[in-house]
Design a protein around this motif. Structure first.
Motif, PDB file in Angstrom:
ATOM      1  N   THR A 119       8.961  50.923 -23.715  1.00  0.00           N
ATOM      2  CA  THR A 119       7.544  51.687 -24.471  1.00  0.00           C
ATOM      3  C   THR A 119       7.662  51.673 -26.000  1.00  0.00           C
ATOM      4  N   PRO A 120       6.350  51.543 -26.460  1.00  0.00           N
ATOM      5  CA  PRO A 120       6.548  51.174 -28.318  1.00  0.00           C
ATOM      6  C   PRO A 120       6.119  52.738 -28.634  1.00  0.00           C
ATOM      7  N   ASN A 121       6.334  53.807 -27.987  1.00  0.00           N
ATOM      8  CA  ASN A 121       5.913  54.952 -28.694  1.00  0.00           C
ATOM      9  C   ASN A 121       7.413  55.848 -28.813  1.00  0.00           C
ATOM     10  N   TRP A 160       7.028  60.743 -32.607  1.00  0.00           N
ATOM     11  CA  TRP A 160       7.383  62.072 -33.183  1.00  0.00           C
ATOM     12  C   TRP A 160       7.511  61.622 -34.686  1.00  0.00           C
ATOM     13  N   LYS A 161       7.814  60.617 -35.353  1.00  0.00           N
ATOM     14  CA  LYS A 161       7.901  60.202 -36.818  1.00  0.00           C
ATOM     15  C   LYS A 161       6.575  59.787 -37.032  1.00  0.00           C
ATOM     16  N   THR A 162       5.755  59.017 -36.502  1.00  0.00           N
ATOM     17  CA  THR A 162       4.565  58.417 -36.839  1.00  0.00           C
ATOM     18  C   THR A 162       3.188  59.272 -36.799  1.00  0.00           C
ATOM     19  N   GLY A 163       3.273  60.267 -35.407  1.00  0.00           N
ATOM     20  CA  GLY A 163       2.090  61.119 -35.297  1.00  0.00           C
ATOM     21  C   GLY A 163       1.480  60.324 -34.264  1.00  0.00           C
ATOM     22  N   ALA A 164       1.617  59.077 -33.869  1.00  0.00           N
ATOM     23  CA  ALA A 164       0.662  58.185 -33.008  1.00  0.00           C
ATOM     24  C   ALA A 164       1.005  57.773 -31.644  1.00  0.00           C
ATOM     25  N   LEU A 165       0.320  57.988 -30.743  1.00  0.00           N
ATOM     26  CA  LEU A 165       0.613  57.622 -29.440  1.00  0.00           C
ATOM     27  C   LEU A 165      -0.270  56.165 -28.933  1.00  0.00           C
ATOM     28  N   GLU A 166       0.013  55.174 -28.486  1.00  0.00           N
ATOM     29  CA  GLU A 166      -0.642  53.722 -28.287  1.00  0.00           C
ATOM     30  C   GLU A 166      -0.371  53.567 -26.813  1.00  0.00           C
ATOM     31  N   PHE A 167      -1.430  53.464 -26.005  1.00  0.00           N
ATOM     32  CA  PHE A 167      -1.200  52.785 -24.745  1.00  0.00           C
ATOM     33  C   PHE A 167      -2.265  51.703 -24.738  1.00  0.00           C
ATOM     34  N   VAL A 174       2.554  59.631 -18.917  1.00  0.00           N
ATOM     35  CA  VAL A 174       3.088  60.849 -18.673  1.00  0.00           C
ATOM     36  C   VAL A 174       4.568  61.146 -19.400  1.00  0.00           C
ATOM     37  N   GLN A 175       5.311  60.077 -19.252  1.00  0.00           N
ATOM     38  CA  GLN A 175       6.438  60.288 -19.780  1.00  0.00           C
ATOM     39  C   GLN A 175       6.558  60.183 -21.441  1.00  0.00           C
ATOM     40  N   ASP A 176       5.547  59.414 -21.994  1.00  0.00           N
ATOM     41  CA  ASP A 176       5.599  59.328 -23.406  1.00  0.00           C
ATOM     42  C   ASP A 176       4.935  60.534 -23.994  1.00  0.00           C
ATOM     43  N   ILE A 177       4.008  61.203 -23.172  1.00  0.00           N
ATOM     44  CA  ILE A 177       3.364  62.406 -23.608  1.00  0.00           C
ATOM     45  C   ILE A 177       4.393  63.580 -23.699  1.00  0.00           C
ATOM     46  N   ASN A 178       5.108  63.855 -22.769  1.00  0.00           N
ATOM     47  CA  ASN A 178       6.004  64.774 -22.481  1.00  0.00           C
ATOM     48  C   ASN A 178       6.999  64.835 -23.633  1.00  0.00           C
ATOM     49  N   ASP A 179       7.691  63.261 -23.958  1.00  0.00           N
ATOM     50  CA  ASP A 179       8.753  63.149 -24.893  1.00  0.00           C
ATOM     51  C   ASP A 179       7.986  63.523 -26.316  1.00  0.00           C
ATOM     52  N   HIS A 180       6.770  63.197 -26.564  1.00  0.00           N
ATOM     53  CA  HIS A 180       5.899  63.434 -27.751  1.00  0.00           C
ATOM     54  C   HIS A 180       5.702  64.956 -28.086  1.00  0.00           C
ATOM     55  N   PHE A 181       5.093  65.632 -27.136  1.00  0.00           N
ATOM     56  CA  PHE A 181       4.856  66.896 -27.196  1.00  0.00           C
ATOM     57  C   PHE A 181       5.632  67.921 -26.853  1.00  0.00           C
ATOM     58  N   GLY A 182       6.759  67.621 -26.018  1.00  0.00           N
ATOM     59  CA  GLY A 182       7.623  68.248 -25.053  1.00  0.00           C
ATOM     60  C   GLY A 182       6.976  69.189 -24.237  1.00  0.00           C
ATOM     61  N   PHE A 224      -4.197  57.629 -29.723  1.00  0.00           N
ATOM     62  CA  PHE A 224      -4.193  59.116 -30.269  1.00  0.00           C
ATOM     63  C   PHE A 224      -3.185  59.193 -31.461  1.00  0.00           C
ATOM     64  N   ASP A 225      -4.119  59.624 -32.693  1.00  0.00           N
ATOM     65  CA  ASP A 225      -3.492  59.683 -33.773  1.00  0.00           C
ATOM     66  C   ASP A 225      -3.276  61.025 -34.331  1.00  0.00           C
ATOM     67  N   HIS A 226      -2.423  61.859 -34.438  1.00  0.00           N
ATOM     68  CA  HIS A 226      -2.125  63.238 -34.900  1.00  0.00           C
ATOM     69  C   HIS A 226      -3.129  64.145 -34.075  1.00  0.00           C
ATOM     70  N   GLN A 227      -3.236  63.795 -32.817  1.00  0.00           N
ATOM     71  CA  GLN A 227      -4.194  64.654 -31.928  1.00  0.00           C
ATOM     72  C   GLN A 227      -3.306  65.615 -31.223  1.00  0.00           C
ATOM     73  N   HIS A 228      -3.858  66.725 -30.946  1.00  0.00           N
ATOM     74  CA  HIS A 228      -3.356  67.779 -30.159  1.00  0.00           C
ATOM     75  C   HIS A 228      -3.263  67.367 -28.763  1.00  0.00           C
ATOM     76  N   LEU A 229      -2.395  68.224 -27.981  1.00  0.00           N
ATOM     77  CA  LEU A 229      -2.139  67.772 -26.546  1.00  0.00           C
ATOM     78  C   LEU A 229      -3.430  67.857 -25.916  1.00  0.00           C
ATOM     79  N   ASP A 230      -4.246  68.992 -25.984  1.00  0.00           N
ATOM     80  CA  ASP A 230      -5.341  69.196 -25.121  1.00  0.00           C
ATOM     81  C   ASP A 230      -6.514  68.149 -25.374  1.00  0.00           C
ATOM     82  N   GLN A 231      -6.516  67.552 -26.653  1.00  0.00           N
ATOM     83  CA  GLN A 231      -7.423  66.383 -26.874  1.00  0.00           C
ATOM     84  C   GLN A 231      -7.058  65.227 -26.147  1.00  0.00           C
ATOM     85  N   VAL A 232      -5.759  64.841 -26.162  1.00  0.00           N
ATOM     86  CA  VAL A 232      -5.068  63.797 -25.493  1.00  0.00           C
ATOM     87  C   VAL A 232      -5.387  63.837 -23.964  1.00  0.00           C
ATOM     88  N   LEU A 233      -5.073  65.160 -23.392  1.00  0.00           N
ATOM     89  CA  LEU A 233      -5.319  65.229 -21.939  1.00  0.00           C
ATOM     90  C   LEU A 233      -6.692  65.090 -21.584  1.00  0.00           C
TER      91      LEU A 233
END
Length: 325
Positions: A243-245, A249-256, A265-273, A293-302
């Motif tokens: 995974t590139p993600n 936790w350092k960059t604030g960005a998730l990219e798929f 799902v695995q990356d989201i869980n690792d990022h947001f706990g 997703f760049d510095h977005q909240h979990l609800d926005q991502v889902l």
């Protein structure tokens, strides 16, 4: 464990004389407190250095024999060989205690000369600069111990949790990270280390790193940029990142990019706990996500993933579950 029992176990471990039960006791002591690993490493350093001093001392065997026996005795007065007498158990025990005390004294000297610093990222991710100028980003909950200043010949830190390292290059003084599972040594690079309860994961961003296991330093592995390895039960297993993600936790960005839903799902869980899962029966290999997703909240991502896939989310206690309705 009785007082100073750990010193006896360390001495036997370094002498390769421990039983399987003693190794288990020593491992339990090491895992009980990160400071125990620091003490073990300092004692091993004294042990290794002492060995080098002994090996480097010149010794002229022939000259020594000349001093104690200038000429052989006449045949008529030669004695029959005397049987070799083994050292008494009491003398062996005394020698072992003396050796343990010498090792303990060496550890005290090393730690007294170089004060131990401890940093814990309790509230949030934390960046710090080490005494040599190397930079470290600790993920929330991670901890780092190091001596300030570093030893002259080695820059070593003790990690619990997850951290990204950007060491200053210094070939004369290796940069090493120790965890309860093993050691990671920098070879001019930047890399991420995840110290988990059961294993370590190491991701190399640039350059190379060298990995060794905690119990067998002779077992090593060199990783290059784009590679990953795990240290699990004193075994080294290389692989690709997967995974590139891992740095999200350092960059604030998730990219798929056409990423299967289970990896998302695995990356989201690792990022947001978070505790996000997938309902049984969903063909996850056919559901792929392309989004950033760049510095977005979990609800926005889902919410965006629901729009992209047509899936819904239900809550079962503390778990969020992707389902198809």
């Amino acid at each position: 464990m009785e007082e100073n029992e750990h010193i006896r176990l360390i001495t036997r471990h370094l002498s390769r004389e421990t039983s399987s039960e003693e190794e288990a006791s020593l491992r339990q002591w090491l895992e009980g407190d990160p400071a125990h690993r620091q003490q073990f490493d300092a004692l091993r350093n004294v042990w290794d250095t002492s060995g080098d001093v002994i090996r480097d001392m010149p010794f002229d065997t022939a000259a020594a024999w000349e001093k104690i026996a200038p000429s052989p005795p006449p045949p008529s007065v030669r004695r029959s060989p005397t049987p070799l007498r083994l050292l008494s158990p009491r003398l062996v025990a005394a020698a072992s205690v003396l050796l343990a005390l010498c090792i303990a004294a060496g550890w005290y000297y090393l730690t007294r000369q170089h004060p131990l610093q401890q940093v814990i990222a309790a509230a949030d991710n934390q960046q710090l600069t080490l005494p040599d100028g190397s930079k470290v980003w600790l993920r929330k909950g991670a901890g780092l111990k190091y001596q300030d200043p570093f030893n002259k010949g080695l820059r070593e830190v003790q990690l619990t949790g997850e951290a990204f390292f950007q060491p200053i290059s210094d070939p004369a003084r290796p940069f090493r990270i120790r965890t309860i599972h093993g050691a990671i040594e920098d070879i001019g690079t930047t890399f991420l280390v995840r110290d988990r309860d059961s294993m370590d994961e190491v991701f190399v961003i640039t350059g190379k790193v060298k990995l060794t296991t905690g119990e067998d330093p002779s077992q090593s592995l060199v990783l290059s940029s784009g590679q990953k390895a795990t240290i699990l039960k004193n075994k080294l297993s290389p692989s690709d990142w997967g995974t590139p993600n891992m740095m999200s936790w350092k960059t604030g960005a998730l990219e798929f990019r056409q990423t299967p839903l289970d990896q998302v799902v695995q990356d989201i869980n690792d990022h947001f706990g978070s505790q996000l899962n997938i309902a049984p029966g969903l063909e996850v290999e056919k559901i792929k996500i392309t989004a950033r997703f760049d510095h977005q909240h979990l609800d926005q991502v889902l919410d965006e993933i629901k729009l992209l896939t047509g899936l819904h989310i239900i809550r079962i206690k503390d778990t969020l579950l992707f389902v198809r309705q």
